[in-house]
Design an enzyme around this catalytic site. Sequence first.
Site, short mmCIF file in Angstrom:
data_model
loop_
_atom_site.label_atom_id
_atom_site.label_comp_id
_atom_site.label_asym_id
_atom_site.label_seq_id
_atom_site.Cartn_x
_atom_site.Cartn_y
_atom_site.Cartn_z
N THR A 169 0.83 -1.18 0.12
CA THR A 169 -0.09 0.11 0.13
C THR A 169 0.82 1.30 -0.14
O THR A 169 0.40 2.29 -0.61
CB THR A 169 -1.01 0.04 1.10
OG1 THR A 169 -1.78 -1.30 1.34
CG2 THR A 169 -1.82 1.28 1.17
N HIS A 196 -0.49 -6.22 -5.59
CA HIS A 196 -0.97 -4.93 -5.79
C HIS A 196 0.31 -3.90 -5.12
O HIS A 196 0.28 -3.80 -4.07
CB HIS A 196 -2.18 -4.39 -4.97
CG HIS A 196 -2.62 -3.05 -5.00
ND1 HIS A 196 -3.67 -2.61 -6.11
CD2 HIS A 196 -2.43 -2.04 -4.47
CE1 HIS A 196 -3.74 -1.38 -5.80
NE2 HIS A 196 -3.14 -1.01 -4.78
N HIS A 292 25.42 4.91 -31.49
CA HIS A 292 24.26 4.16 -31.46
C HIS A 292 23.43 4.00 -32.71
O HIS A 292 22.99 3.10 -33.07
CB HIS A 292 23.14 4.84 -30.35
CG HIS A 292 23.62 4.67 -28.85
ND1 HIS A 292 22.92 4.19 -28.06
CD2 HIS A 292 24.86 5.07 -28.40
CE1 HIS A 292 23.39 4.16 -26.85
NE2 HIS A 292 24.81 4.48 -27.22
C1 HCA Z 1 -7.28 1.26 -1.16
C2 HCA Z 1 -5.96 0.55 -0.60
C3 HCA Z 1 -5.27 -0.39 -1.74
C4 HCA Z 1 -6.10 -1.74 -1.71
C5 HCA Z 1 -5.49 -2.65 -2.51
C6 HCA Z 1 -6.04 -4.29 -2.91
C7 HCA Z 1 -3.93 -0.78 -1.24
O1 HCA Z 1 -7.19 2.40 -1.60
O2 HCA Z 1 -8.41 0.54 -1.00
O3 HCA Z 1 -7.41 -4.21 -2.80
O4 HCA Z 1 -5.45 -4.93 -3.46
O5 HCA Z 1 -3.10 -0.07 -1.86
O6 HCA Z 1 -3.75 -1.37 -0.23
O7 HCA Z 1 -5.42 0.02 -2.90
CU CU Z 2 -3.46 0.82 -3.66
#
Ligand code: HCA
Ligand code: CU
Length: 373
Positions: A169, A196, A292
């Site tokens: 996150t 993510h 190049h």
């Molecule tokens: C958010 C946080 C999120 C969730 C990621 C996910 C993050 O804005 O809700 O659900 O996989 O970065 O943790 O985007």
């Molecule tokens: Cu996120």
Amino acid sequence: MMSLQNFSIIESTLREGEQFVNAFFSTEEKIQIATLLDAFGAEYLELTSPLASPESYSDCCKIAKLGLEAKILTHTRCTLTDAQKAVDTGVDGVDVVIGTSSYLREFSHGKEIDEIIDLASKVVTYLLSQGVEVRFSTEDSLRSDMADIFRVYEAVDQLGVHRVGIADTVGVGTPHQIYAIIKELRGRIAADIEFHGHNDSGCAIANAYAALEAGATHIDTSVLGIGERNGITPLGGLVARLYATDPALVKKYNLPLLRRLDALIARLVRVDIPFNNYITGFASFTHKAGIHAKAVLNNPSTYEILKPEDFGLTRYIHVAHRLTGWNAVKDRAEQLGLDLSDEQVKYITGRIKQMADNGSMTLDDVDSLLLAD
Ligand code: HCA
Ligand code: CU
């Protein structure tokens, strides 16, 4: 390589991307974005929670009804009320995330884990009973106690959840760290694994790639990487990374559409495509230095790991500057249909360098010198 072969993109421009400071997408714009991402071949499109606003709710319903190839997901907190509302929209799947800061506190201190398992189990069981695809994830996974995360994920895995997610996150993870976490998780659960990753420290693409190497099956992206703060793994950047390993990994996608996607999102959120953007940056296929240019004219692979033509783009040899070389100038003369001897071209190259030392010059200046000879 094997572990890289079966992956899907969860394209989150319409969820994480909506959290970018400049993003506001009307219903029509969302439909345009969804349709283009679908034509590109994104396997999943993730949409803002239907609880965010009345229009967010109706947009989920509309996009779910478009009949796109891509599976439509929405994203909600881990509560039964949210889950029910998500199901009501008719989406194919629901990405659930535990995301209140009090949960995060408890989570990282290792408290209330049983409570979280209890709640997660109720929500996952309900969603599975509704026949939708279910993903369960924890916000800020990396700064949580991994033993806790694994306990929760093993519990939802037992219930038959389709996917669990690791979310970086705050963009703090490194490729080695992500690899180790996903590898460990892969050994513990049967469900698919999603990654993510935010890009605060510039590792979002490398981390997504490491996740795939470790056995992740799904990667979250957004067009140009837009999202909270400076965003997440960019779609084009992930594609470039995978293509560089083996073009076959991304041949399932309609690669020339990347340019339209990047241009569309840049316009809608009122930013320029960054000059150093993967694939679509304005200089991504421009070669400048004489050495190049000479090599690229003989064989583009010398300095190109991505073939511009595979992305519907063309390479450009920049000749109007003092680092130029006579091979590049000769190539330009041929483009103009001129039949000059090597001696003539070398002489003109010297003139270009002299002129360029006195300030910036244009291709027109080069052409005038060539045509005058
Ligand atoms: C958010 C946080 C999120 C969730 C990621 C996910 C993050 O804005 O809700 O659900 O996989 O970065 O943790 O985007
Ligand atoms: Cu996120």
